[in-house]
Design an enzyme around this catalytic site. Structure first.
Site, PDB file in Angstrom:
ATOM      1  N   ALA A  92      52.592  46.752  49.481  1.00 47.73           N
ATOM      2  CA  ALA A  92      52.141  47.915  50.564  1.00 47.73           C
ATOM      3  C   ALA A  92      50.835  48.684  50.089  1.00 47.73           C
ATOM      4  O   ALA A  92      50.484  49.738  50.417  1.00 47.73           O
ATOM      5  CB  ALA A  92      53.213  48.954  50.912  1.00 47.73           C
ATOM      6  N   GLY A  93      50.011  47.495  49.432  1.00 50.14           N
ATOM      7  CA  GLY A  93      48.614  47.952  49.230  1.00 50.14           C
ATOM      8  C   GLY A  93      47.575  47.678  50.422  1.00 50.14           C
ATOM      9  O   GLY A  93      48.200  47.621  51.459  1.00 50.14           O
ATOM     10  N   GLY A 126      48.534  44.172  51.795  1.00 51.33           N
ATOM     11  CA  GLY A 126      50.038  44.151  52.562  1.00 51.33           C
ATOM     12  C   GLY A 126      49.984  45.070  53.893  1.00 51.33           C
ATOM     13  O   GLY A 126      50.468  44.508  54.902  1.00 51.33           O
ATOM     14  N   PHE A 155      25.845  49.255  43.456  1.00 50.07           N
ATOM     15  CA  PHE A 155      26.877  48.915  42.761  1.00 50.07           C
ATOM     16  C   PHE A 155      26.511  47.510  41.994  1.00 50.07           C
ATOM     17  O   PHE A 155      25.555  46.921  42.237  1.00 50.07           O
ATOM     18  CB  PHE A 155      28.253  48.539  43.517  1.00 50.07           C
ATOM     19  CG  PHE A 155      29.308  49.308  43.198  1.00 50.07           C
ATOM     20  CD1 PHE A 155      30.439  48.680  42.527  1.00 50.07           C
ATOM     21  CD2 PHE A 155      29.457  50.504  43.580  1.00 50.07           C
ATOM     22  CE1 PHE A 155      31.483  49.297  42.229  1.00 50.07           C
ATOM     23  CE2 PHE A 155      30.551  51.434  43.274  1.00 50.07           C
ATOM     24  CZ  PHE A 155      31.537  50.660  42.422  1.00 50.07           C
ATOM     25  N   ASP A 192      54.491  41.044  39.177  1.00 46.02           N
ATOM     26  CA  ASP A 192      55.901  40.423  39.605  1.00 46.02           C
ATOM     27  C   ASP A 192      55.747  39.160  40.686  1.00 46.02           C
ATOM     28  O   ASP A 192      56.226  38.075  40.299  1.00 46.02           O
ATOM     29  CB  ASP A 192      56.585  41.654  40.495  1.00 46.02           C
ATOM     30  CG  ASP A 192      56.950  42.812  39.324  1.00 46.02           C
ATOM     31  OD1 ASP A 192      57.316  43.813  39.939  1.00 46.02           O
ATOM     32  OD2 ASP A 192      56.916  42.681  38.169  1.00 46.02           O
ATOM     33  N   GLN A 197      39.366  40.495  34.337  1.00 48.58           N
ATOM     34  CA  GLN A 197      38.327  41.304  34.260  1.00 48.58           C
ATOM     35  C   GLN A 197      38.415  42.635  33.405  1.00 48.58           C
ATOM     36  O   GLN A 197      39.320  43.153  33.676  1.00 48.58           O
ATOM     37  CB  GLN A 197      37.810  41.678  35.695  1.00 48.58           C
ATOM     38  CG  GLN A 197      36.321  42.752  35.657  1.00 48.58           C
ATOM     39  CD  GLN A 197      36.010  42.768  37.081  1.00 48.58           C
ATOM     40  OE1 GLN A 197      36.506  43.644  37.783  1.00 48.58           O
ATOM     41  NE2 GLN A 197      34.856  41.931  37.292  1.00 48.58           N
ATOM     42  N   HIS A 247      36.939  45.856  33.062  1.00 46.37           N
ATOM     43  CA  HIS A 247      36.102  46.876  33.547  1.00 46.37           C
ATOM     44  C   HIS A 247      35.175  47.739  32.382  1.00 46.37           C
ATOM     45  O   HIS A 247      35.723  48.025  31.476  1.00 46.37           O
ATOM     46  CB  HIS A 247      36.767  47.798  34.355  1.00 46.37           C
ATOM     47  CG  HIS A 247      35.850  48.571  35.284  1.00 46.37           C
ATOM     48  ND1 HIS A 247      34.899  49.611  34.852  1.00 46.37           N
ATOM     49  CD2 HIS A 247      35.655  48.722  36.558  1.00 46.37           C
ATOM     50  CE1 HIS A 247      34.145  50.159  35.543  1.00 46.37           C
ATOM     51  NE2 HIS A 247      34.761  49.546  36.937  1.00 46.37           N
ATOM     52  N   LEU A 264      40.146  54.457  34.546  1.00 47.57           N
ATOM     53  CA  LEU A 264      39.008  54.047  35.102  1.00 47.57           C
ATOM     54  C   LEU A 264      37.789  55.110  35.467  1.00 47.57           C
ATOM     55  O   LEU A 264      38.063  56.225  35.835  1.00 47.57           O
ATOM     56  CB  LEU A 264      39.623  53.394  36.220  1.00 47.57           C
ATOM     57  CG  LEU A 264      37.959  52.409  37.055  1.00 47.57           C
ATOM     58  CD1 LEU A 264      37.790  51.214  36.410  1.00 47.57           C
ATOM     59  CD2 LEU A 264      38.620  52.258  38.569  1.00 47.57           C
ATOM     60  N   THR A 298      34.613  54.996  37.547  1.00 45.89           N
ATOM     61  CA  THR A 298      34.001  54.131  38.280  1.00 45.89           C
ATOM     62  C   THR A 298      32.589  53.593  38.253  1.00 45.89           C
ATOM     63  O   THR A 298      31.669  54.169  37.510  1.00 45.89           O
ATOM     64  CB  THR A 298      33.835  54.668  40.095  1.00 45.89           C
ATOM     65  OG1 THR A 298      33.331  53.695  40.896  1.00 45.89           O
ATOM     66  CG2 THR A 298      33.032  55.753  40.103  1.00 45.89           C
ATOM     67  N   GLU A 299      32.321  52.494  38.715  1.00 45.89           N
ATOM     68  CA  GLU A 299      31.028  51.753  38.575  1.00 45.89           C
ATOM     69  C   GLU A 299      29.910  52.511  39.505  1.00 45.89           C
ATOM     70  O   GLU A 299      28.847  52.313  39.136  1.00 45.89           O
ATOM     71  CB  GLU A 299      31.110  50.182  39.082  1.00 45.89           C
ATOM     72  CG  GLU A 299      29.974  49.277  38.807  1.00 45.89           C
ATOM     73  CD  GLU A 299      30.025  47.806  38.860  1.00 45.89           C
ATOM     74  OE1 GLU A 299      31.171  47.634  39.639  1.00 45.89           O
ATOM     75  OE2 GLU A 299      29.357  47.115  38.575  1.00 45.89           O
ATOM     76  N   ARG A 318      30.107  43.077  36.064  1.00 49.39           N
ATOM     77  CA  ARG A 318      30.980  43.625  35.123  1.00 49.39           C
ATOM     78  C   ARG A 318      31.308  42.878  33.897  1.00 49.39           C
ATOM     79  O   ARG A 318      31.200  43.637  32.487  1.00 49.39           O
ATOM     80  CB  ARG A 318      32.383  43.938  35.762  1.00 49.39           C
ATOM     81  CG  ARG A 318      31.993  44.911  36.691  1.00 49.39           C
ATOM     82  CD  ARG A 318      33.484  45.598  37.349  1.00 49.39           C
ATOM     83  NE  ARG A 318      33.372  46.430  38.476  1.00 49.39           N
ATOM     84  CZ  ARG A 318      34.207  46.703  39.218  1.00 49.39           C
ATOM     85  NH1 ARG A 318      35.450  46.218  39.018  1.00 49.39           N
ATOM     86  NH2 ARG A 318      34.129  47.533  40.025  1.00 49.39           N
ATOM     87  N   HIS A 341      41.378  45.613  33.785  1.00 50.35           N
ATOM     88  CA  HIS A 341      41.229  45.997  35.133  1.00 50.35           C
ATOM     89  C   HIS A 341      41.820  45.051  36.296  1.00 50.35           C
ATOM     90  O   HIS A 341      42.513  45.309  37.164  1.00 50.35           O
ATOM     91  CB  HIS A 341      39.754  46.287  35.304  1.00 50.35           C
ATOM     92  CG  HIS A 341      39.377  47.311  36.741  1.00 50.35           C
ATOM     93  ND1 HIS A 341      40.119  48.025  36.910  1.00 50.35           N
ATOM     94  CD2 HIS A 341      38.592  46.714  37.625  1.00 50.35           C
ATOM     95  CE1 HIS A 341      39.527  48.731  38.283  1.00 50.35           C
ATOM     96  NE2 HIS A 341      38.746  47.685  38.575  1.00 50.35           N
ATOM     97  N   GLU A 378      44.779  41.112  45.421  1.00 52.24           N
ATOM     98  CA  GLU A 378      44.516  40.737  43.927  1.00 52.24           C
ATOM     99  C   GLU A 378      45.438  39.746  43.618  1.00 52.24           C
ATOM    100  O   GLU A 378      45.275  38.906  42.406  1.00 52.24           O
ATOM    101  CB  GLU A 378      44.881  41.898  43.168  1.00 52.24           C
ATOM    102  CG  GLU A 378      44.222  41.884  41.807  1.00 52.24           C
ATOM    103  CD  GLU A 378      44.191  43.312  40.931  1.00 52.24           C
ATOM    104  OE1 GLU A 378      44.389  44.238  41.605  1.00 52.24           O
ATOM    105  OE2 GLU A 378      44.103  43.259  39.839  1.00 52.24           O
ATOM    106  N   ARG A 390      34.452  39.008  39.000  1.00 50.54           N
ATOM    107  CA  ARG A 390      34.576  39.808  40.527  1.00 50.54           C
ATOM    108  C   ARG A 390      33.286  40.863  40.518  1.00 50.54           C
ATOM    109  O   ARG A 390      33.232  41.607  39.659  1.00 50.54           O
ATOM    110  CB  ARG A 390      35.800  40.564  40.892  1.00 50.54           C
ATOM    111  CG  ARG A 390      35.841  41.305  42.022  1.00 50.54           C
ATOM    112  CD  ARG A 390      37.015  41.934  42.589  1.00 50.54           C
ATOM    113  NE  ARG A 390      37.650  42.900  41.476  1.00 50.54           N
ATOM    114  CZ  ARG A 390      37.348  44.088  41.615  1.00 50.54           C
ATOM    115  NH1 ARG A 390      36.247  44.696  42.324  1.00 50.54           N
ATOM    116  NH2 ARG A 390      37.767  45.145  40.723  1.00 50.54           N
ATOM    117  N   SER A 406      36.797  43.917  45.869  1.00 48.87           N
ATOM    118  CA  SER A 406      38.364  43.767  46.032  1.00 48.87           C
ATOM    119  C   SER A 406      38.883  44.426  46.927  1.00 48.87           C
ATOM    120  O   SER A 406      39.624  43.895  47.582  1.00 48.87           O
ATOM    121  CB  SER A 406      38.664  44.080  44.412  1.00 48.87           C
ATOM    122  OG  SER A 406      40.064  43.986  44.715  1.00 48.87           O
TER     123      SER A 406
END
Lengths: 579, 135, 234
Positions: free
Chosen positions: A13-14, A17, A118, A219, A238, A240, A250, A252-253, A284, A350, A381, A392, A397
């Protein structure tokens, strides 16, 4: 065993999803369910910080074609160029629709979605960095996740919250459903469906020092592999460039996008040597290798294993408005106020460029020859279209997950509407999961799952990390039989049925061992350096022999059988990757 | 009125097991002083009601209130009134004028004001008595 | 350094009531409470159960009561506590499922009451985003930070004493949409929160503000809702 039937089940559920669920829930005749191993709103998509890319051109001139070029070049020419075309062309509409659904992006003075610079995103094929990343302060992933979840919530989409998928049933190249473990009760259930979509996220928890959540144990990738699906390009992990020193959290970039500088122990802005044009905003993998090289050659701060990210010149207001989350992380976890001091930084595992191979329409491929597994889909992902190739770009992403997630939803919707049938459950297919759970609960061995996990993670970082070589990789690969042996001797203390997290973490460890081996096998076989995969014994990119994806299928002896497939070409000739 | 619903999500003792912060302390004391004031008003009405029973009964009650014990009680009552009034102002400020952003500063500023008023009140109460003794 | 963790345990399959169990471990000062709990689970007692995911304060899984106060276990560092004796309990006001894992059903039920999703069914512009000025976004930027960890509602004495109180989190979410210039369901939401179990149940106790791991001033937003209601009455 209890059997539940739905038309479509989405695992995860990201952003991917939920994007698919949104498309499917628009049709009330489709019986949809979303399965998530953690409470859906806690998905790791919410931890994404910097932004999501789209050539809107709200702050400066930008073109979709530039975005395609950047993505392909950033991928070190391994991306499927037609997929990159889809990503970049559909991005502006996708982001605007997100805004129409209420996403609270930061705004320009004219009221349009604000964009920032970015890494790897350039104007005019690499001339200068371009403002392409749409953002909300530095919690872009959080707002997008909540927006998508809220819209699904509005439609009353059914969620199986805190259910772990244990296995996937594929027979005769048709996907039939999954076996799940209900965390609250310890019961195993079969869920059959006409279409199953995996959106299970990444796998960077296989490495010590990672930005990933504890839940990111790959999984879906491992389960698909065991069910017979191939895995594509898994060796491309990757790292990061900017994670908090020792913690992996993290940064952020976007911090570099706002003007942050990377400084080594000698006070030098070393990126000027590695990427003269774009410097800190290089892709990256290049920045990570630059940082690690500086550290390895003794130019870390005080000779230590970290360098500095300097944001002190950005000013208190910029930090408060544009980078509040990372400011708070630096304060809470490192005791550093970015307004006054630079932040200690080291590369952190990352993102998974590779994953379950899918077509442009997100149907899972059965092999490298173009056959698909009916009724099985993947996005985000955990999938590999491949949009990112061997590396990437930042902000691609969150874009990919949402965009291809929605695309998957439409593909599945058409599949269901075309009169797809519910295929019968292969008799006894659930035994594998039942036996696994029973064996773990009854095991009286002497190994602790935490010890084995830490051992695996440490070795993956050292020997299959940023700089790889044959000796290390072969040595690590040889250890997998030992890992498996130790795994068979893991004993757990919790034998309960209610919320047995110890059992679930041990099952996740089993998944980790499976896909980690495929990562190592892919890294070993690929005797070149490309994107995020760097071999000190083969430091050059070898387009002649290695301009191809790896497809790893599980062989009878447990080792991967590797086939190859070239990336699709759409007009971008490979160039030397200089910035 | 309709039946009171006794649906709690935690037991009453949770109030004592949770860490106290300024806001919670202010609210708790406001509640307690509120109850205190209610009791006081009840007592006050009862004592004033003696007016109806004739001058001796009323004067006897008033004499009772001049004793040291009750003087101390008056001081405590004044503290209760001052706290409740000042915190009451804070609550109005929080509700109508956005004071939630700086409620702690508001609390301490008003407590300082309360202390000043309290001391002024004590002086006003006891000064005449001191003068009487000296005379 | 030596620290002790006194944890409120409950195993629904074995215990009738919760009970305390103390673990003494050696921890690094830079460890989070979450690291300490994982150490206990990994090395001493695998049955210790708690939720966790991102481990850096963005997913909200590991909200629990630490030394009497609701907080995220992954944001509390050992070195920031003077006393190295830690008392760890599940969030108050939520039914306990097992050890530190609590039931969020009622919490999400109340959230649903305020229609926690963007509503604007007008046709959006074809090739552009809806315009919104930086000042307009500013109004909701703080409430947008909420990760639904449950700390605020769990720490609220009004919520303890009134199971029907919408609670700080739901009210904050109501503001996120009411304050959003693009949303069109303001009237409905105002009706929902303008209730004796809505904004009026808040007694400005401010425990929610202390508990919030994202440093959102929740009470401020509830009083902003009240002022919105007043504006409409006058």
């Amino acid at each position: 065993m209890e059997t539940i039937v739905h038309d479509v089940i989405i695992v995860g559920a990201g952003l991917a999803g939920l994007g698919a669920a949104l498309e499917l829930s628009a049709d009330p005749t489709i019986d949809l369910a979303v399965i998530s191993k953690i409470v859906p709103i806690r998905s790791h998509s919410g931890a994404a910080q910097g932004g999501t890319a789209a050539a809107l051109g709200n702050e400066e001139e930008d073109h979709i074609e530039w975005h395609i070029f950047d993505t392909v070049k950033g991928s070190d020419y391994l991306a499927d160029q037609d997929a990159a075309e889809i990503l970049a062309s559909e991005a502006p509409r996708a982001i605007r629709e997100l805004e129409h659904w209420g996403a609270p992006f930061s705004r320009t003075p004219e009221g349009k979605i604000a964009q920032r610079r970015f890494g790897g995103h350039t104007s005019n094929h690499g001339k200068a960095p371009v403002r392409r990343a749409c953002y909300c302060a530095d919690r872009t992933g959080h707002i997008i996740l909540h927006t998508l979840f809220e819209q699904n919530h509005r439609r009353g989409v059914r969620f199986y919250s805190e259910f772990n998928v244990l296995s996937l049933a594929i027979e005769d190249n048709i996907c039939r459903g999954v076996v799940v473990y209900e965390t609250a009760t310890g019961k195993l259930k079969i869920i059959r469906a006409k279409a199953v979509m995996f959106a299970t996220g990444g796998y960077a928890r296989a490495f010590h020092i990672t930005s990933n959540a504890h839940a990111n144990t790959g999984d879906g990738i491992a389960i698909a592999y065991r069910a017979g699906a191939p895995l594509e390009d898994l060796e491309f992990v990757q790292f990061h460039p900017t994670g908090l020193y020792k913690m992996g959290i993290l940064v952020t970039e976007g911090a570099r996008g706002e003007g942050g500088l990377l400084i080594n122990g000698e006070g030098e802005r070393f990126m000027e040597r590695y990427a003269p044009t774009v410097k800190e905003l290089a892709p990256r993998d290049m920045v990570t290798r630059a940082i690690q090289t500086e550290i390895n050659e003794g130019r870390g701060i005080n000779g230590d294993q970290y360098i500095h990210l300097d944001l002190t010149h950005l000013g208190k207001e910029t930090l408060e408005v544009r980078l509040p989350e990372i400011t708070s992380f630096a304060k809470i976890y490192m005791g550093v106020d970015p307004v006054l001091e630079p932040i200690p930084i080291q590369p952190t595992a990352h993102y998974a460029m590779g994953g379950i191979p899918v077509t442009k329409n997100c149907e899972v491929e059965a092999d490298s020859k173009g056959n698909i597994i009916t009724g099985f889909y993947a996005a985000g992902e955990c999938s590999c279209v491949s949009v990112h190739g061997s590396n990437r770009l930042g902000c691609n992403s969150t874009l990919e997950a949402m965009l291809f997630g929605r695309r998957t939803g439409r593909t599945i919707r058409d599949f269901i509407r075309s009169g797809s049938q519910l295929s019968p459950w292969p008799a006894g297919d659930e035994t594998e999961a039942v036996d696994m759970v029973a064996r773990l609960l009854e095991s009286k061995g002497d190994e602790k799952s935490a010890r084995l996990r830490q051992d695996l993670q440490a070795d993956m970082r050292t020997r299959c990390g940023i700089f790889r070589n044959e000796k290390d990789l072969q040595g690590l690969l040889n250890r997998f039989s030992e890992f498996r042996d130790r795994y068979s001797r893991v004993a757990i203390q919790d034998h309960g049925k209610v919320f047995n997290t110890e059992l679930l973490e041990t099952i996740e460890l089993g998944n980790m061992i499976d896909y980690a081996q495929v990562i190592v096998e892919g890294a070993l076989v690929r005797s070149e350096s490309r994107g995020a995969h760097y071999r000190t014994d083969y430091p050059k990119r070898d387009d002649q022999n290695w301009m191809k994806h790896t497809y790893a299928t599980r062989g009878p002896d447990g080792r991967a059988v590797i086939e190859y497939k070239p990336p699709t070409y759409a007009g971008y000739d490979p160039m030397e990757r200089k910035y | 009125m309709e039946g009171i619903k006794y649906k709690w999500t935690a037991s009453f003792s949770e109030h004592f097991r949770y860490k106290f912060h300024t806001g919670m302390v202010a609210w708790a004391i406001h509640r307690i002083t509120g109850i205190g004031l209610t009791i006081f008003i009840a007592i006050h009405i009862w004592s004033i009601s003696h007016l109806g029973s004739g001058p001796e009964s009323f004067n006897a009650t008033m004499a009772l209130y001049s004793t040291p014990l009750f003087k101390i009680g008056e001081v405590m009552l004044f503290a209760v009134i001052i706290f409740h009034a000042m915190n009451g102002l804070r609550i109005i400020w929080v509700d109508f004028f956005g004071g939630a952003k700086y409620h702690k500063k508001l609390f301490w500023a008003l407590m300082v004001a309360a202390m000043v008023l309290f001391i002024m009140g004590i002086v006003a109460t006891f000064l005449p008595m001191i003068n009487l003794i000296n005379l | 350094m030596d620290i002790s963790l006194k944890i409120r345990r409950f195993n629904p399959e074995k215990d009738k009531k919760p009970n305390w169990q103390t673990f003494k471990i050696i921890a690094e000062p830079t460890w989070k409470i979450l690291d300490c709990l994982m150490h206990v689970k990994n090395e001493i007692d695998g049955t210790l159960t708690f939720r966790k995911s991102c481990a850096h304060g963005i997913c909200g899984s590991d909200a629990m009561k630490i030394n009497g106060k609701a907080a995220l276990a992954c944001q509390e560092l050992v070195k920031n506590y003077k006393s190295k004796k830690f008392v760890i309990e599940p969030l108050p006001g939520f039914p306990v499922i097992k050890d530190l894992v609590v039931d969020f059903d009622l919490f999400f039920e109340k959230l649903r009451k305020v229609l926690p999703w963007f509503i604007n069914d007008e046709r959006p512009p074809a090739d552009s985003e809806r315009l919104q000025s930086p000042e307009q976004v500013e109004k909701i930027l703080e409430s947008v930070k909420c990760i639904l960890c449950g700390g605020c509602t769990s720490s609220c004495p009004s919520a303890w004493m009134n199971a029907d109180y919408l609670g700080p989190a739901a009210l904050l979410k109501a503001w996120r949409f009411i304050g959003d210039s693009r949303d069109h369901a303001t009237e409905e939401r105002i009706r929902v929160v303008n209730d004796h179990d809505g904004v009026w149940r808040c007694h400005t106790i401010f425990n929610c503000v202390e508990a919030c791991p994202k440093e959102i001033n929740v009470t401020d937003h509830i009083t902003m809702l009240r002022r919105e209601i007043f504006k409409r009455k006058l």
